[in-house]
Design an enzyme around this catalytic site. Structure first.
Site, PDB file in Angstrom:
ATOM      1  CB  ALA A 210     -24.339  -9.000  -6.525  1.00 46.48           C
TER       2      ALA A 210
ATOM      3  CB  CYS B  61     -20.289  -1.902  -2.034  1.00 49.85           C
ATOM      4  SG  CYS B  61     -18.741  -2.744  -2.168  1.00 49.85           S
ATOM      5  CG  PHE B  62     -25.451  -1.196  -0.374  1.00 51.79           C
ATOM      6  CD1 PHE B  62     -24.598  -2.527  -1.294  1.00 51.79           C
ATOM      7  CD2 PHE B  62     -26.280  -1.567   0.256  1.00 51.79           C
ATOM      8  CE1 PHE B  62     -24.933  -4.222  -0.601  1.00 51.79           C
ATOM      9  CE2 PHE B  62     -26.272  -3.437   0.680  1.00 51.79           C
ATOM     10  CZ  PHE B  62     -26.004  -4.327   0.002  1.00 51.79           C
TER      11      PHE B  62
ATOM     12  CE  LYS C 281     -22.375  -5.643   7.712  1.00 46.68           C
ATOM     13  NZ  LYS C 281     -22.003  -6.836   6.389  1.00 46.68           N
TER      14      LYS C 281
ATOM     15  CB  ALA D 199     -28.053  -3.251  -8.514  1.00 46.21           C
TER      16      ALA D 199
ATOM     17  NE  ARG E 261      -6.275   1.089   5.883  1.00 44.51           N
ATOM     18  CZ  ARG E 261      -7.328   1.547   4.932  1.00 44.51           C
ATOM     19  NH1 ARG E 261      -7.081   0.880   4.093  1.00 44.51           N
ATOM     20  NH2 ARG E 261      -8.243   1.470   5.484  1.00 44.51           N
TER      21      ARG E 261
ATOM     22  CD  GLU F 164     -16.741  -2.794   4.677  1.00 44.87           C
ATOM     23  OE1 GLU F 164     -16.657  -2.313   6.263  1.00 44.87           O
ATOM     24  OE2 GLU F 164     -16.297  -2.223   3.743  1.00 44.87           O
TER      25      GLU F 164
ATOM     26  CG  ASP G 199      -2.004   0.342   1.043  1.00 45.08           C
ATOM     27  OD1 ASP G 199      -3.343   0.233   0.786  1.00 45.08           O
ATOM     28  OD2 ASP G 199      -2.015   2.102   1.141  1.00 45.08           O
TER      29      ASP G 199
HETATM   30  C1  UDX Z   1     -22.059  -5.157   0.519  1.00 44.00           C
HETATM   31  C2  UDX Z   1     -22.275  -6.339   0.053  1.00 44.00           C
HETATM   32  O1  UDX Z   1     -23.251  -7.218   0.430  1.00 44.00           O
HETATM   33  C3  UDX Z   1     -21.217  -7.820   0.204  1.00 44.00           C
HETATM   34  O2  UDX Z   1     -21.601  -8.735  -0.922  1.00 44.00           O
HETATM   35  C4  UDX Z   1     -20.377  -6.649  -1.466  1.00 44.00           C
HETATM   36  O3  UDX Z   1     -18.741  -7.780  -1.544  1.00 44.00           O
HETATM   37  C5  UDX Z   1     -20.171  -5.230  -0.230  1.00 44.00           C
HETATM   38  O4  UDX Z   1     -21.160  -5.042  -0.395  1.00 44.00           O
HETATM   39  P1  UDX Z   1     -21.410  -4.309   2.836  1.00 44.00           P
HETATM   40  O5  UDX Z   1     -21.392  -3.135   2.380  1.00 44.00           O
HETATM   41  O6  UDX Z   1     -20.161  -4.648   3.096  1.00 44.00           O
HETATM   42  O7  UDX Z   1     -21.769  -5.887   2.113  1.00 44.00           O
HETATM   43  O8  UDX Z   1     -22.906  -4.858   4.097  1.00 44.00           O
HETATM   44  P2  UDX Z   1     -24.301  -5.511   3.939  1.00 44.00           P
HETATM   45  O9  UDX Z   1     -24.458  -6.348   4.986  1.00 44.00           O
HETATM   46  O10 UDX Z   1     -24.586  -5.810   2.931  1.00 44.00           O
HETATM   47  O11 UDX Z   1     -25.030  -3.906   4.321  1.00 44.00           O
HETATM   48  C6  UDX Z   1     -25.096  -3.093   3.719  1.00 44.00           C
HETATM   49  C7  UDX Z   1     -25.814  -1.547   4.345  1.00 44.00           C
HETATM   50  O12 UDX Z   1     -27.494  -2.514   4.553  1.00 44.00           O
HETATM   51  C8  UDX Z   1     -25.628  -1.249   5.696  1.00 44.00           C
HETATM   52  O13 UDX Z   1     -25.362  -0.323   6.160  1.00 44.00           O
HETATM   53  C9  UDX Z   1     -26.874  -2.100   6.437  1.00 44.00           C
HETATM   54  O14 UDX Z   1     -27.285  -1.873   7.589  1.00 44.00           O
HETATM   55  C10 UDX Z   1     -28.199  -2.272   5.804  1.00 44.00           C
HETATM   56  N1  UDX Z   1     -29.111  -3.452   5.571  1.00 44.00           N
HETATM   57  C11 UDX Z   1     -28.738  -4.725   5.009  1.00 44.00           C
HETATM   58  C12 UDX Z   1     -30.710  -3.323   5.846  1.00 44.00           C
HETATM   59  O15 UDX Z   1     -30.696  -1.760   6.668  1.00 44.00           O
HETATM   60  N2  UDX Z   1     -31.380  -3.526   6.312  1.00 44.00           N
HETATM   61  C13 UDX Z   1     -30.694  -5.830   5.583  1.00 44.00           C
HETATM   62  O16 UDX Z   1     -32.093  -6.382   5.990  1.00 44.00           O
HETATM   63  C14 UDX Z   1     -29.354  -5.874   5.106  1.00 44.00           C
HETATM   64  P1  ADP Z   2     -11.659  -1.310  -0.027  1.00 41.81           P
HETATM   65  O1  ADP Z   2     -12.966  -1.186   1.413  1.00 41.81           O
HETATM   66  O2  ADP Z   2     -12.314  -1.587  -1.470  1.00 41.81           O
HETATM   67  O3  ADP Z   2     -10.552  -1.941   0.384  1.00 41.81           O
HETATM   68  P2  ADP Z   2     -10.007   0.821   0.790  1.00 41.81           P
HETATM   69  O4  ADP Z   2     -10.489   2.281   0.966  1.00 41.81           O
HETATM   70  O5  ADP Z   2     -10.036   0.662   3.072  1.00 41.81           O
HETATM   71  O6  ADP Z   2     -10.999   0.013   0.006  1.00 41.81           O
HETATM   72  O7  ADP Z   2      -8.173   0.592   0.717  1.00 41.81           O
HETATM   73  C1  ADP Z   2      -7.961   0.521  -0.835  1.00 41.81           C
HETATM   74  C2  ADP Z   2      -6.543   0.954   0.020  1.00 41.81           C
HETATM   75  O8  ADP Z   2      -5.877   1.228  -1.738  1.00 41.81           O
HETATM   76  C3  ADP Z   2      -6.452   2.029   0.646  1.00 41.81           C
HETATM   77  O9  ADP Z   2      -5.319   1.234   1.973  1.00 41.81           O
HETATM   78  C4  ADP Z   2      -5.633   2.563  -0.526  1.00 41.81           C
HETATM   79  O10 ADP Z   2      -4.166   3.066   0.332  1.00 41.81           O
HETATM   80  C5  ADP Z   2      -4.631   1.686  -1.626  1.00 41.81           C
HETATM   81  N1  ADP Z   2      -4.148   2.859  -2.733  1.00 41.81           N
HETATM   82  C6  ADP Z   2      -4.444   3.394  -3.426  1.00 41.81           C
HETATM   83  N2  ADP Z   2      -4.485   3.596  -4.170  1.00 41.81           N
HETATM   84  C7  ADP Z   2      -2.560   2.945  -4.544  1.00 41.81           C
HETATM   85  C8  ADP Z   2      -1.772   2.573  -5.229  1.00 41.81           C
HETATM   86  N3  ADP Z   2      -1.875   3.248  -6.586  1.00 41.81           N
HETATM   87  N4  ADP Z   2      -0.696   2.051  -4.999  1.00 41.81           N
HETATM   88  C9  ADP Z   2      -1.098   1.339  -4.060  1.00 41.81           C
HETATM   89  N5  ADP Z   2      -2.224   1.552  -2.739  1.00 41.81           N
HETATM   90  C10 ADP Z   2      -2.944   2.134  -3.243  1.00 41.81           C
END
Ligand code: UDX
Ligand code: ADP
Length: 484
Positions: free
Chosen positions: A248, A301-302, A364, A250, A66, A190, A61
């Protein structure tokens, strides 16, 4: 030739495989490099290293702090089970380093797991994914590698056809090396990352349909096959793999927005949203998961993936498709807004100078991640109305809360934000408690004690339907859930 270990363990599959893929395209897997030591890169590589003891995995990184944290006793990511796995493989076959070029050179496979936030500038601002970090990685790989074969694997969440850009950058900037670019999206959530990695519903690997592409895909398959059965490993073309990740997320987000829309209808009628979700989810075609009404979904992500899907649909001239998915985000924004307004209205239409205890700030439970957490938006709305917030989260540090709210350290004090280490302190002399994250420990709080130390009437707003509302009402609270 692959390493002997994996050849022996998978000899049956390997023999089968030799008939379909030219032996020349076989990659030797000895060394993996992962660029990006974040929520995805760290846990994923820890599990890959644990399950493949004969492979050396180096996570690099640009963020030296980190990397130092990954090498310390306090990891930068909180995930149940992660500490144990990292401790068992760190400095054996899992390494965290800032020596990016060295790790790239040594690696046979390079996972790119850097952040891809929503663009904040220029074309597609607020919607398209910002690929500058991914592109920088591709350029760095190209500048360092000038011979041999390497497999580049996209792990970051990225828009469809990103592989094409990576390929173009690599082709234009590297002399003499051969690259195969694959997509292997991460589906871990997560808070349950380790369980999801150890027992995934599926592994998805997309690649070119050329013999070289197929061989590269099979190489990645062989890594996962060490602990995932072959029927759960799906191989597709590159674009299907990239798009599947967006779709997925979405679909999952859509379920939450659907139930949240119904929560508002429940509040207007005599229906209870948890009862409706139970009844609806019992239909095996619908299923019970992801139907929990809440203050709104958050996480890295979402929203990003939905925005991406909207942007892509518009780009390809499909405004109706774009509008359809945009509505999922709009419903989520509305739910967050609605919840803040409910607190204000219930507190007699003013929260001016009133202390409100915020319990939970992570997006969460079981994570210290606050990206796009609904708590950020709700706190900001309350601060705009000049409430005094006392925030408690079991895993989120004070500094991180202040940063997530877009405040400077001293600004926090001025605006009436304090971050405390104890939920009872947060609620002392408060007018209301707002539960914004579903941490299990909140269920075990002594609500009588909380009530006794609050201003009356004392309010609880359970934004996660975590608590027994009737029991709270018996104590004397004015208690509100979501959708009831
Ligand atoms: C999501 C996808 O689940 C995972 O597959 C993808 O790789 C990354 O995005 P994440 O965002 O880590 O994972 O957590 P997730 O458990 O999906 O929850 C997302 C949000 O939705 C949280 O804020 C959670 O509290 C909320 N949630 C989830 C609800 O409000 N209600 C539910 O029934 C489920
Ligand atoms: P994710 O949830 O997708 O893992 P994070 O923000 O937690 O996202 O982690 C992404 C990591 O990638 C960060 O620690 C950031 O410093 C690192 N990063 C971003 N750009 C580069 C790069 N060009 N080379 C090496 N590390 C990088």
């Amino acid at each position: 030739m692959r390493d002997l270990d994996s050849f022996e363990q998978n000899s049956h599959q390997d023999l089968k495989f030799l008939f379909v893929v030219d032996i020349n395209y076989f990659y030797k897997i000895m060394n993996i490099c992962c660029i990006g030591a974040g929520y995805v890169g760290g846990p994923t590589m820890a599990v890959i290293a644990k399950k493949n003891p004969s492979i050396e995995v180096t996570v690099v990184d640009i963020n030296a702090e980190r990397i130092a944290q990954w090498n310390s006793d306090v990891l930068p990511v909180f995930e149940p089970g992660l500490d144990e796995i990292v401790k068992s493989v760190r400095d054996k076959n899992l390494f965290f380093s800032t020596k990016i070029d060295e790790a790239i050179l040594k690696a046979d496979i390079i996972f790119v797991s850097v952040n891809t936030p929503t663009k904040t500038y220029g074309v597609g601002a607020g919607r398209a994914a910002d690929l500058k970090f991914v592109e920088l990685c591709a350029r760095r790989i190209a500048s360092v590698v000038d011979q041999g074969k390497k497999i580049i694997v996209e792990k970051s969440t990225i828009p469809v056809r990103t592989a094409e850009s990576i390929k173009a950058v690599l082709a234009a900037n590297s002399s003499g090396a051969e690259f195969q670019v694959l997509s292997n999206p991460e589906f871990l959530a997560e808070g349950t990352a380790i369980a999801d990695l150890e027992n995934p519903d599926r592994i998805l690997i997309g690649g070119d349909t050329t013999p070289e592409g197929k061989a590269a895909v099979e190489t990645i398959v062989s890594i996962y096959e060490k602990w995932v059965s072959r029927d759960r490993i799906l191989t597709t073309n590159l674009w299907s793999s990239e798009l599947s990740k967006l779709v997925a997320n979405a679909f999952l987000a859509q379920r939450i927005s659907s139930i949240n829309s119904i929560s508002a209808l429940c509040e207007a009628t005599e229906a209870e949203v948890d009862e409706v979700a139970l009844a609806v989810g019992r239909d095996s075609r619908i299923g019970p998961k992801f139907l929990k009404a809440s203050v709104g979904f958050g996480g890295s992500c979402f929203q990003k993936d939905l925005l991406n899907l909207v942007y892509l649909s518009e780009h390809f001239g499909l405004p109706e498709v774009a509008e359809y998915w945009d509505q999922v985000i709009k419903m989520n924004d509305w739910q967050k807004k609605r919840y803040g307004q409910k607190i204000i209205q219930s507190l007699f239409n003013t929260v001016f100078d009133k202390k409100i205890a915020i319990l939970g700030f992570a997006f969460k439970k079981d994570t210290n991640d606050t990206r796009e957490s609904a708590a950020i938006y709700i706190c900001k709305d309350l601060l705009e109305e000049q409430a005094q917030l006392s925030i408690y989260d079991p895993k989120v540090e004070g500094e991180q809360v202040i940063e997530a709210l877009g405040l400077q350290e001293d600004e926090g004090n001025l605006l009436g934000v304090s971050v405390v280490n104890d939920p009872y302190e947060a609620a002392k002399d408060a007018h209301a408690i707002a539960i914004l994250t579903e941490w299990d420990e909140f269920k075990a709080l002594d609500f009588q004690r909380l009530y006794d130390n609050m201003v009356k009437p004392a309010f609880v707003f359970d934004g996660r339907n975590l608590l027994d509302i009737n029991r709270l009402r018996k104590i004397g609270f004015e208690a509100y859930g979501i959708g009831k």
